[in-house]
Design a protein around this motif. Structure first.
Motif, PDB file in Angstrom:
ATOM      1  N   TRP A   1       3.440  27.574 -60.518  1.00 58.34           N
ATOM      2  CA  TRP A   1       4.511  28.156 -60.567  1.00 58.34           C
ATOM      3  C   TRP A   1       5.219  27.997 -62.112  1.00 58.34           C
ATOM      4  O   TRP A   1       5.425  26.817 -62.316  1.00 58.34           O
ATOM      5  N   VAL A   2       5.426  29.026 -62.757  1.00 58.86           N
ATOM      6  CA  VAL A   2       5.839  28.970 -64.018  1.00 58.86           C
ATOM      7  C   VAL A   2       7.527  29.284 -64.464  1.00 58.86           C
ATOM      8  O   VAL A   2       7.983  30.051 -63.745  1.00 58.86           O
ATOM      9  N   LYS A   3       7.928  28.373 -64.731  1.00 59.69           N
ATOM     10  CA  LYS A   3       9.276  28.603 -65.372  1.00 59.69           C
ATOM     11  C   LYS A   3       9.786  29.579 -66.044  1.00 59.69           C
ATOM     12  O   LYS A   3       9.282  29.362 -67.267  1.00 59.69           O
ATOM     13  N   ASP A   4      10.100  30.807 -65.650  1.00 60.76           N
ATOM     14  CA  ASP A   4      10.379  31.847 -66.333  1.00 60.76           C
ATOM     15  C   ASP A   4      11.755  32.581 -66.015  1.00 60.76           C
ATOM     16  O   ASP A   4      11.639  33.635 -65.255  1.00 60.76           O
TER      17      ASP A   4
ATOM     18  N   SER B   1       7.465  25.557 -68.605  1.00 61.83           N
ATOM     19  CA  SER B   1       6.821  24.442 -67.857  1.00 61.83           C
ATOM     20  C   SER B   1       6.310  25.007 -66.686  1.00 61.83           C
ATOM     21  O   SER B   1       6.526  26.264 -66.292  1.00 61.83           O
ATOM     22  N   TYR B   2       5.451  24.429 -66.056  1.00 59.40           N
ATOM     23  CA  TYR B   2       4.458  24.852 -64.807  1.00 59.40           C
ATOM     24  C   TYR B   2       4.310  23.749 -64.116  1.00 59.40           C
ATOM     25  O   TYR B   2       3.974  22.402 -64.516  1.00 59.40           O
TER      26      TYR B   2
ATOM     27  N   GLY C   1       3.424  15.738 -50.712  1.00 58.01           N
ATOM     28  CA  GLY C   1       4.243  15.412 -51.546  1.00 58.01           C
ATOM     29  C   GLY C   1       3.682  15.142 -52.911  1.00 58.01           C
ATOM     30  O   GLY C   1       4.615  14.840 -53.832  1.00 58.01           O
ATOM     31  N   CYS C   2       2.498  15.194 -53.091  1.00 60.28           N
ATOM     32  CA  CYS C   2       1.884  15.166 -54.348  1.00 60.28           C
ATOM     33  C   CYS C   2       2.463  16.348 -55.192  1.00 60.28           C
ATOM     34  O   CYS C   2       2.473  17.489 -54.688  1.00 60.28           O
ATOM     35  N   SER C   3       2.406  16.165 -56.487  1.00 57.77           N
ATOM     36  CA  SER C   3       2.750  17.274 -57.357  1.00 57.77           C
ATOM     37  C   SER C   3       2.428  16.878 -58.852  1.00 57.77           C
ATOM     38  O   SER C   3       2.235  15.564 -59.164  1.00 57.77           O
ATOM     39  N   CYS C   4       2.249  17.775 -59.793  1.00 56.29           N
ATOM     40  CA  CYS C   4       1.732  17.706 -61.064  1.00 56.29           C
ATOM     41  C   CYS C   4       2.690  18.548 -61.911  1.00 56.29           C
ATOM     42  O   CYS C   4       2.559  19.965 -61.626  1.00 56.29           O
ATOM     43  N   THR C   5       3.402  18.251 -62.715  1.00 60.67           N
ATOM     44  CA  THR C   5       4.337  19.135 -63.554  1.00 60.67           C
ATOM     45  C   THR C   5       3.996  19.040 -65.039  1.00 60.67           C
ATOM     46  O   THR C   5       3.768  17.983 -65.470  1.00 60.67           O
TER      47      THR C   5
END
Length: 340
Positions: free
Chosen positions: A263-266, A284-285, A292-296
């Motif tokens: 998911w890209v911040k655009d 950012s993506y 609940g795991c995430s990678c930013t």
């Protein structure tokens, strides 16, 4: 990998991570922040499950990352495109003989990677539920895995193991086929016992278990476009494909945009289902999993933020708001990075 810990700078984020662990009834949590290719903050809390004798969460603890796994499948597709074995705008009907060709229509690999095919797959049947490229749907990584195998003769796991996991000596990442002491159990709020999800090692199922550190390394590999610990592991063109917006131009502007399932911040989106924090800079993506795991990944700050939990169905049982949570997490990451 260099480690330079700065606990004070990330105090707010750590406290929030622990608060969420309690709110969603996770037995364990982990938090890893990388900046400038160093781990600058690391936190582990709780145990692998709630039963007697459970192991404490540590740097080798491997969580089921659920939908986070789709970024690994996206990588395998990007590699095949780079090698000329696939094209982003190939039609799905060229690879999926078991489904009705007319229903698949003009849907392409691009539409599948950016979640806008308008299709619903059920077993060996496909239905059209909306017009092509007009709405955002769920992820279908198993369909991408089928296409990959049809085009290359290789499974997702083979691609990742040979090109990433083994060369980088990542021993706490992989699709799990049997139990071991490093695996963190899921705390499923709809069940009264801890569970492990064991499956095949093909790479198309929800049984990818990863440590918090190695998920952070995965994000950092993307951030550096294939360079890991000053070594060029993979061509940068692959990661440019993966982490830039690939959503079709015809997609309504208010809908979220995706790279290869990241998911890209655009720009701004005007839909309620927006997983990205308002303070994340453009470019950012991120990827978020059901546990609940995430990678930013935050290129503007040269940073990666990973958090791990092991709670399932907290929304159904407790009313836990996953979207509000991940947005708050993102905004705290940015706030705390500014303290460095």
């Amino acid at each position: 990998m260099n480690v330079t810990l700065n606990k004070d700078a990330f105090k707010d984020l750590t406290l929030y991570t622990e608060e969420v662990r309690r709110d969603m009834n996770a037995s364990g949590s982990a938090l890893v922040i990388m900046k400038d290719n160093k781990i600058v903050h690391e936190w582990y809390s709780g145990r692998h499950h709630y039963e007697q004798g459970a192991i404490q969460i540590n740097s080798n603890s491997r969580f089921n990352v659920y939908s986070v796994r789709v970024t690994y499948i996206g990588f395998a597709i990007a590699l095949a495109i780079y090698e000329g074995l696939l094209n982003l705008d190939d039609k799905l009907s060229d690879y999926l003989d078991e489904y009705n060709k007319d229903t698949l229509g003009d849907a392409t690999i691009r539409h599948l990677l950016t979640r806008c095919t308008g299709l619903k797959f059920e077993n060996r049947t496909v239905y059209r539920v909306s017009d092509l490229g007009t709405t955002i749907e769920g992820k279908r990584p198993e369909i991408l895995a089928k296409i990959l195998y049809k085009a290359t003769g290789r499974t997702v796991n083979e691609v990742l193991s040979n090109r990433v996991f083994k060369p980088l000596n990542w021993t706490n990442t992989g699709w799990v086929t049997e139990g071991n002491k490093n695996l963190v159990c899921d705390i499923d709020m709809l069940k009264n016992y801890p569970t492990l999800r064991i499956g095949s090692n093909i790479g198309d199922e929800r049984n990818l278990y990863v440590s918090a550190r190695e998920l952070a390394f995965w994000g950092n590999l993307h951030l550096n476009k294939g360079i890991f610990e000053n070594r060029s592991i993979l061509p940068q063109e692959i990661f440019e494909l993966i982490t830039t917006v690939q959503s079709p131009n015809a997609l309504p502007h208010q809908l979220p945009k995706f790279g290869f399932l990241w998911w890209v911040k655009d720009g701004e989106v005007s839909v309620d289902y927006n997983e990205l924090g308002s303070e994340l800079p453009a470019g950012s993506y991120q990827i978020l999993g059901a546990s609940g795991c995430s990678c930013t990944v935050i290129p503007e700050y040269n940073a990666v933020a990973v958090r791990m939990y092991n709670s399932l169905n907290a929304y159904e049982k407790l009313g836990f708001d996953y979207i509000k949570d991940i947005q708050m997490f993102d905004n705290l990451v940015i706030s705390n990075l500014k303290n460095l």
